[in-house]
Design a protein around this motif. Structure first.
Motif, short mmCIF file in Angstrom:
data_model
loop_
_atom_site.label_atom_id
_atom_site.label_comp_id
_atom_site.label_asym_id
_atom_site.label_seq_id
_atom_site.Cartn_x
_atom_site.Cartn_y
_atom_site.Cartn_z
N UNK A 238 35.62 39.88 35.37
CA UNK A 238 35.75 40.69 34.15
C UNK A 238 37.19 40.63 33.65
N UNK A 239 38.16 40.76 34.54
CA UNK A 239 39.57 40.70 34.13
C UNK A 239 39.91 39.33 33.55
N UNK A 240 39.36 38.27 34.15
CA UNK A 240 39.63 36.92 33.65
C UNK A 240 39.04 36.75 32.24
N UNK A 241 37.82 37.28 32.01
CA UNK A 241 37.23 37.19 30.67
C UNK A 241 38.06 38.00 29.67
N UNK A 242 38.50 39.18 30.09
CA UNK A 242 39.32 40.00 29.19
C UNK A 242 40.62 39.29 28.84
N UNK A 243 41.23 38.66 29.84
CA UNK A 243 42.48 37.93 29.62
C UNK A 243 42.23 36.74 28.69
N UNK A 244 41.11 36.05 28.89
CA UNK A 244 40.79 34.91 28.03
C UNK A 244 40.55 35.37 26.60
N UNK A 245 39.83 36.48 26.44
CA UNK A 245 39.59 37.01 25.10
C UNK A 245 40.89 37.44 24.43
N UNK A 246 41.76 38.06 25.20
CA UNK A 246 43.05 38.49 24.66
C UNK A 246 43.89 37.28 24.24
N UNK A 247 43.89 36.25 25.08
CA UNK A 247 44.65 35.05 24.76
C UNK A 247 44.09 34.38 23.52
N UNK A 248 42.75 34.38 23.40
CA UNK A 248 42.12 33.78 22.23
C UNK A 248 42.49 34.57 20.97
N UNK A 249 42.51 35.89 21.08
CA UNK A 249 42.86 36.72 19.94
C UNK A 249 44.33 36.47 19.52
N UNK A 250 45.22 36.34 20.47
CA UNK A 250 46.63 36.06 20.16
C UNK A 250 46.76 34.69 19.51
N UNK A 251 45.96 33.73 19.97
CA UNK A 251 45.99 32.39 19.42
C UNK A 251 45.53 32.42 17.96
N UNK A 252 44.48 33.19 17.69
CA UNK A 252 43.96 33.30 16.33
C UNK A 252 45.01 33.94 15.45
#
Length: 100
Positions: free
Chosen positions: A83-97
């Motif tokens: 769950x933490x890894x998915x949250x981190x990936x989503x956060x990184x994707x949002x920052x990238x966007x």
């Protein structure tokens, strides 16, 4: 007198025969008792083996339950890390966007 003596001798022979019969019956009963004692000893030994096996199985079950509990705890940790890894990936994707 001779008749009384003959009667007494006959009674003595009967008594000796009865004594011999009773002695034989006592001997047979002692043999049966010894067999029964031996059977009981075997049964007690078998029971002791079963109790040892039962204890061993109980110990194995306790160990298996402990292993299962540890596995469940490890699974929960893996799920939390996922769950933490998915949250981190989503956060990184949002920052990238946002950066684009």
């Amino acid at each position: 007198v001779a008749a009384e003596r003959d009667t007494a001798l006959e009674q003595q022979r009967r008594a000796e025969g009865e004594t011999a019969r009773l002695a034989s019956a006592v001997e047979a009963a002692e043999v049966e008792r010894d067999r029964a004692v031996a059977d009981c000893d075997k049964a007690h030994q078998g029971l002791a083996r079963l109790e040892e096996e039962n204890q061993s199985l109980a110990d194995g079950c306790r160990a298996a339950v402990a292993d299962l509990s540890a596995a469940k705890a490890a699974q929960a940790e893996v799920e939390e890390a996922s769950v933490r890894a998915h949250e981190a990936a989503n956060s990184a994707e949002a920052r990238l966007v946002e950066a684009v």
